[in-house]
Scaffold this motif. Sequence first.
Motif, PDB file in Angstrom:
ATOM      1  N   UNK A 180       0.910  -1.477   0.080  1.00  0.00           N
ATOM      2  CA  UNK A 180      -0.157  -0.234  -0.259  1.00  0.00           C
ATOM      3  C   UNK A 180       0.532   1.208  -0.279  1.00  0.00           C
ATOM      4  N   UNK A 181       0.312   2.068  -1.242  1.00  0.00           N
ATOM      5  CA  UNK A 181       1.555   3.157  -0.845  1.00  0.00           C
ATOM      6  C   UNK A 181       0.768   4.399  -0.127  1.00  0.00           C
ATOM      7  N   UNK A 182       1.067   4.976   0.572  1.00  0.00           N
ATOM      8  CA  UNK A 182       0.676   5.648   1.850  1.00  0.00           C
ATOM      9  C   UNK A 182       1.706   6.996   2.139  1.00  0.00           C
ATOM     10  N   UNK A 183       0.909   8.069   1.945  1.00  0.00           N
ATOM     11  CA  UNK A 183       1.374   8.905   2.635  1.00  0.00           C
ATOM     12  C   UNK A 183       1.021  10.070   3.632  1.00  0.00           C
ATOM     13  N   UNK A 184       2.078  10.396   4.822  1.00  0.00           N
ATOM     14  CA  UNK A 184       1.991  10.391   5.837  1.00  0.00           C
ATOM     15  C   UNK A 184       1.983  12.072   5.837  1.00  0.00           C
ATOM     16  N   UNK A 185       0.979  12.323   7.128  1.00  0.00           N
ATOM     17  CA  UNK A 185       0.843  13.765   7.111  1.00  0.00           C
ATOM     18  C   UNK A 185       1.795  14.294   8.863  1.00  0.00           C
ATOM     19  N   UNK A 186       0.502  14.264   9.143  1.00  0.00           N
ATOM     20  CA  UNK A 186       0.972  15.088  10.605  1.00  0.00           C
ATOM     21  C   UNK A 186       1.420  14.227  11.707  1.00  0.00           C
ATOM     22  N   UNK A 187       1.686  13.598  12.600  1.00  0.00           N
ATOM     23  CA  UNK A 187       1.887  12.219  13.668  1.00  0.00           C
ATOM     24  C   UNK A 187       1.581  13.406  15.663  1.00  0.00           C
ATOM     25  N   UNK A 188       0.659  12.963  15.976  1.00  0.00           N
ATOM     26  CA  UNK A 188       0.485  13.138  17.218  1.00  0.00           C
ATOM     27  C   UNK A 188       1.474  12.403  18.316  1.00  0.00           C
ATOM     28  N   UNK A 189       1.258  12.851  19.602  1.00  0.00           N
ATOM     29  CA  UNK A 189       2.034  11.508  20.638  1.00  0.00           C
ATOM     30  C   UNK A 189       2.038  12.278  21.621  1.00  0.00           C
ATOM     31  N   UNK A 190       2.039  11.693  23.122  1.00  0.00           N
ATOM     32  CA  UNK A 190       1.755  12.314  24.312  1.00  0.00           C
ATOM     33  C   UNK A 190       3.738  11.521  25.167  1.00  0.00           C
ATOM     34  N   UNK A 191       3.603  12.129  25.173  1.00  0.00           N
ATOM     35  CA  UNK A 191       4.973  11.983  26.166  1.00  0.00           C
ATOM     36  C   UNK A 191       3.964  11.206  27.276  1.00  0.00           C
ATOM     37  N   UNK A 192       6.130   9.879  27.088  1.00  0.00           N
ATOM     38  CA  UNK A 192       5.171   9.006  28.152  1.00  0.00           C
ATOM     39  C   UNK A 192       4.612   7.881  27.919  1.00  0.00           C
TER      40      UNK A 192
END
Length: 73
Positions: free
Chosen positions: A38-50
């Motif tokens: 699958x060809x995927x174009x990634x955008x924003x990524x959000x992660x919370x510390x810990x």
Amino acid sequence: MDYKNYIEIRKISLLYYQYCFVDTGEYLADGIFYQNRITVRYGAEFVREGTRYRFIFCKIRKKDRSIFFKSME
């Protein structure tokens, strides 16, 4: 009840569907997408510390939609 680890972002596009999915810090979905070609174009990524999980926005081609759904299972 049917649980999913993705949601569709409704935007008008001729070629792509946009999604936000939940992945781990090891990026397990990348391997699954590669395995299923699958060809995927990634955008924003959000992660919370810990935390182990992250929210990733992406675009996939409309022709790959059914394979994307199968991969997300």
